[in-house]
Design a protein around this motif. Structure first.
Motif, PDB file in Angstrom:
ATOM      1  N   PHE A 175      28.142   7.800 -15.524  1.00  0.00           N
ATOM      2  CA  PHE A 175      27.829   7.601 -14.106  1.00  0.00           C
ATOM      3  C   PHE A 175      27.036   8.828 -13.663  1.00  0.00           C
ATOM      4  N   LEU A 176      25.738   8.632 -13.440  1.00  0.00           N
ATOM      5  CA  LEU A 176      24.828   9.757 -13.265  1.00  0.00           C
ATOM      6  C   LEU A 176      24.080   9.679 -11.936  1.00  0.00           C
ATOM      7  N   GLN A 177      23.352  10.746 -11.640  1.00  0.00           N
ATOM      8  CA  GLN A 177      22.536  10.792 -10.429  1.00  0.00           C
ATOM      9  C   GLN A 177      21.090  10.425 -10.740  1.00  0.00           C
ATOM     10  N   GLY A 178      20.323  10.174  -9.693  1.00  0.00           N
ATOM     11  CA  GLY A 178      18.889   9.967  -9.854  1.00  0.00           C
ATOM     12  C   GLY A 178      18.449   8.522  -9.873  1.00  0.00           C
ATOM     13  N   GLY A 179      19.387   7.569  -9.810  1.00  0.00           N
ATOM     14  CA  GLY A 179      19.004   6.163  -9.791  1.00  0.00           C
ATOM     15  C   GLY A 179      18.295   5.732 -11.060  1.00  0.00           C
ATOM     16  N   GLY A 180      17.697   4.558 -11.007  1.00  0.00           N
ATOM     17  CA  GLY A 180      16.996   4.018 -12.157  1.00  0.00           C
ATOM     18  C   GLY A 180      15.766   4.822 -12.535  1.00  0.00           C
ATOM     19  N   ARG A 181      15.027   5.284 -11.534  1.00  0.00           N
ATOM     20  CA  ARG A 181      13.802   6.033 -11.834  1.00  0.00           C
ATOM     21  C   ARG A 181      14.129   7.340 -12.565  1.00  0.00           C
ATOM     22  N   GLY A 182      15.233   7.960 -12.252  1.00  0.00           N
ATOM     23  CA  GLY A 182      15.631   9.151 -12.981  1.00  0.00           C
ATOM     24  C   GLY A 182      15.826   8.872 -14.464  1.00  0.00           C
ATOM     25  N   GLN A 183      16.272   7.666 -14.781  1.00  0.00           N
ATOM     26  CA  GLN A 183      16.492   7.294 -16.180  1.00  0.00           C
ATOM     27  C   GLN A 183      15.187   6.992 -16.913  1.00  0.00           C
ATOM     28  N   PHE A 184      14.103   6.700 -16.191  1.00  0.00           N
ATOM     29  CA  PHE A 184      12.808   6.537 -16.866  1.00  0.00           C
ATOM     30  C   PHE A 184      12.493   7.789 -17.679  1.00  0.00           C
ATOM     31  N   ALA A 185      12.733   8.945 -17.060  1.00  0.00           N
ATOM     32  CA  ALA A 185      12.498  10.213 -17.755  1.00  0.00           C
ATOM     33  C   ALA A 185      13.628  10.528 -18.719  1.00  0.00           C
ATOM     34  N   ALA A 186      14.867  10.285 -18.295  1.00  0.00           N
ATOM     35  CA  ALA A 186      16.024  10.650 -19.105  1.00  0.00           C
ATOM     36  C   ALA A 186      16.044   9.921 -20.442  1.00  0.00           C
ATOM     37  N   VAL A 187      15.683   8.641 -20.443  1.00  0.00           N
ATOM     38  CA  VAL A 187      15.668   7.883 -21.697  1.00  0.00           C
ATOM     39  C   VAL A 187      14.728   8.540 -22.703  1.00  0.00           C
ATOM     40  N   ALA A 188      13.521   8.842 -22.272  1.00  0.00           N
ATOM     41  CA  ALA A 188      12.551   9.463 -23.176  1.00  0.00           C
ATOM     42  C   ALA A 188      13.030  10.832 -23.648  1.00  0.00           C
ATOM     43  N   LEU A 189      13.570  11.625 -22.744  1.00  0.00           N
ATOM     44  CA  LEU A 189      14.031  12.966 -23.101  1.00  0.00           C
ATOM     45  C   LEU A 189      15.222  12.924 -24.056  1.00  0.00           C
ATOM     46  N   ASN A 190      16.024  11.883 -23.979  1.00  0.00           N
ATOM     47  CA  ASN A 190      17.204  11.767 -24.837  1.00  0.00           C
ATOM     48  C   ASN A 190      16.936  11.095 -26.168  1.00  0.00           C
ATOM     49  N   LEU A 191      15.815  10.384 -26.291  1.00  0.00           N
ATOM     50  CA  LEU A 191      15.562   9.642 -27.529  1.00  0.00           C
ATOM     51  C   LEU A 191      14.336  10.108 -28.305  1.00  0.00           C
ATOM     52  N   MET A 192      13.479  10.939 -27.715  1.00  0.00           N
ATOM     53  CA  MET A 192      12.239  11.338 -28.374  1.00  0.00           C
ATOM     54  C   MET A 192      12.290  12.733 -28.990  1.00  0.00           C
ATOM     55  N   GLY A 193      13.487  13.298 -29.157  1.00  0.00           N
ATOM     56  CA  GLY A 193      13.585  14.649 -29.680  1.00  0.00           C
ATOM     57  C   GLY A 193      13.206  14.773 -31.139  1.00  0.00           C
ATOM     58  N   LYS A 194      13.541  13.762 -31.941  1.00  0.00           N
ATOM     59  CA  LYS A 194      13.249  13.803 -33.371  1.00  0.00           C
ATOM     60  C   LYS A 194      12.074  12.911 -33.757  1.00  0.00           C
ATOM     61  N   ASN A 195      11.749  11.989 -32.899  1.00  0.00           N
ATOM     62  CA  ASN A 195      10.682  11.025 -33.181  1.00  0.00           C
ATOM     63  C   ASN A 195      10.026  10.684 -31.850  1.00  0.00           C
ATOM     64  N   ALA A 196       8.945  11.349 -31.542  1.00  0.00           N
ATOM     65  CA  ALA A 196       8.370  11.299 -30.194  1.00  0.00           C
ATOM     66  C   ALA A 196       7.396  10.139 -30.012  1.00  0.00           C
ATOM     67  N   LYS A 197       7.837   8.933 -30.352  1.00  0.00           N
ATOM     68  CA  LYS A 197       7.003   7.756 -30.091  1.00  0.00           C
ATOM     69  C   LYS A 197       7.896   6.559 -29.809  1.00  0.00           C
ATOM     70  N   ALA A 198       7.403   5.688 -28.932  1.00  0.00           N
ATOM     71  CA  ALA A 198       8.180   4.527 -28.535  1.00  0.00           C
ATOM     72  C   ALA A 198       7.260   3.389 -28.118  1.00  0.00           C
ATOM     73  N   ASP A 199       7.774   2.177 -28.220  1.00  0.00           N
ATOM     74  CA  ASP A 199       7.070   0.985 -27.751  1.00  0.00           C
ATOM     75  C   ASP A 199       7.638   0.563 -26.402  1.00  0.00           C
ATOM     76  N   TYR A 200       6.762   0.257 -25.457  1.00  0.00           N
ATOM     77  CA  TYR A 200       7.174  -0.210 -24.128  1.00  0.00           C
ATOM     78  C   TYR A 200       6.554  -1.578 -23.856  1.00  0.00           C
ATOM     79  N   ILE A 201       7.393  -2.563 -23.649  1.00  0.00           N
ATOM     80  CA  ILE A 201       6.933  -3.905 -23.296  1.00  0.00           C
ATOM     81  C   ILE A 201       6.792  -3.953 -21.778  1.00  0.00           C
ATOM     82  N   VAL A 202       5.612  -4.280 -21.297  1.00  0.00           N
ATOM     83  CA  VAL A 202       5.330  -4.204 -19.864  1.00  0.00           C
ATOM     84  C   VAL A 202       5.150  -5.598 -19.273  1.00  0.00           C
ATOM     85  N   THR A 203       5.923  -5.853 -18.219  1.00  0.00           N
ATOM     86  CA  THR A 203       5.852  -7.149 -17.530  1.00  0.00           C
ATOM     87  C   THR A 203       5.692  -7.010 -16.020  1.00  0.00           C
TER      88      THR A 203
END
Length: 360
Positions: A72-100
């Protein structure tokens, strides 16, 4: 008691009446303590019990497996836009984003600050209302695949979970979480801003699989560090205690209503009621392909757009609030999250029908 008012806001959205009434009753005197829950120390036994109960109830509602942490964190959903990348790109800094739509595009903008992002079109090629794509040229070596199951602005929703193979799937469920059953085990991370189906704005819920907690960038701020927050039971800093408490009341309300399976049937019935009326009307239209329509956010347009302002003015006078569509899409939008009763949707349909007859 005045006339019944229904709030169709996309967020912050309406909360269940029963939850608001209970919160009001407990506002100044929580559990006989003669203080508000928002005045309790987050590390005291009384508040820790509130927090623990909220997590237990959410785990039960969503059948969250034991190998997932709930934060249970602060910053709402938009805060997690950054948090997800910062938490998952430490060892492999690339990701696929499906945009709709708007929110998946916004998530891309934050992730691009951290690593390399491949943007994948979420739609099949074609003109007019477009179907959602069901497969993509995914990178099997990506750190994760991100998508937004429900786009609030455009009223677009997946009725399936994308197959990403061994690559962790990350979902922004801000506007669809708890609206129906979902298999959490198919996701690496689920995150959601609270202000649509959970509670007040500012709070975010993150459900993260244990094996992903060691993938963070070394410079991730502690307040965004999922591993650090998990170790501290989401209390590394002072959390948004009142929002967390209200979320817990919503979880209890959902359990009393029969859980996500029961609420899912109600949500489907609400959506079908409004879509059915719009589809049979020659006064209104919905421009989303029938296979991609959202249960939660239903955009519709008046075919004579010169009547838009009159429609909104009369709807407000009738107790139907926040129906103006997002500026990107225009027209109208009815957000019918869990707290919206079917009586509210019926009142909207009745008003729409009356307005059409008077203005045709």
């Amino acid at each position: 008691m005045g006339k019944m008012v229904y709030n169709f806001s996309a967020g912050p959205a309406m909360l269940p009446v029963e939850v608001m009434q209970r919160a009001q009753a407990e506002f100044r005197d929580f559990n006989g303590l003669s203080v508000s829950v928002m005045e309790l120390s987050h590390r005291g036994a009384d508040y820790m019990a509130v927090a623990a109960q909220a997590e237990r109830d959410l785990r039960e509602l969503m059948q969250i497996p034991d190998n997932y942490k709930v934060l249970f964190l602060q910053g709402g959903g938009r805060g997690q836009f950054a948090a997800v990348a910062l938490n998952l790109m430490g060892k492999n800094a690339k990701a696929d984003y499906i945009v709709t739509g708007q929110w998946s595009r916004s998530a891309v903008a934050e992730a691009e600050k951290v690593g390399t992002v491949r943007v994948l079109d979420g739609f099949e090629a074609g003109e007019g209302p477009r179907k959602l794509a069901t497969s993509w040229d995914l990178d099997p070596t990506a750190a994760y695949v991100h998508y937004c199951p429900n786009e609030t602005v455009e009223g677009i929703e997946y009725d399936f979970i994308p197959d990403t193979g061994d690559v962790p799937l990350v979902a922004d469920m801000s506007s669809t979480i708890l609206s129906r059953p979902v298999d959490v085990s198919k996701f690496g991370i689920i995150y959601a801003g609270a202000q649509k189906n959970i509670g007040p704005s500012g709070l975010a819920v993150v459900i993260v699989r244990d094996d992903l907690l060691d993938q963070a960038c070394p410079n991730v701020p502690a307040i965004m560090d999922y591993a650090a927050m998990a170790k501290a039971d989401s209390m590394l800093n002072t959390p948004p205690t009142y929002a967390w408490y209200l979320a817990g009341l919503v979880f209890q309300w959902l359990k009393e209503k029969g859980g996500v399976e029961a609420i899912g049937k109600q949500n489907q019935a609400k959506a079908e009621l409004l879509y059915s009326y719009v589809d049979t009307s020659d006064f209104y239209e919905n421009r989303v392909h029938s296979s991609a329509r959202s249960w939660m956010n239903i955009p519709f347009q008046l075919k004579d757009e010169s009547l838009n302002e009159v429609f909104l003015k009369e709807a407000k006078a009738a107790g139907l609030l926040a129906l103006k569509g997002h500026r990107i899409v225009g027209g109208m939008r009815a957000s019918v999250y869990n707290a919206m009763p079917i009586e509210g949707v019926q009142a909207l349909v009745d008003f729409m029908d009356d307005f059409a007859k008077r203005n045709s």
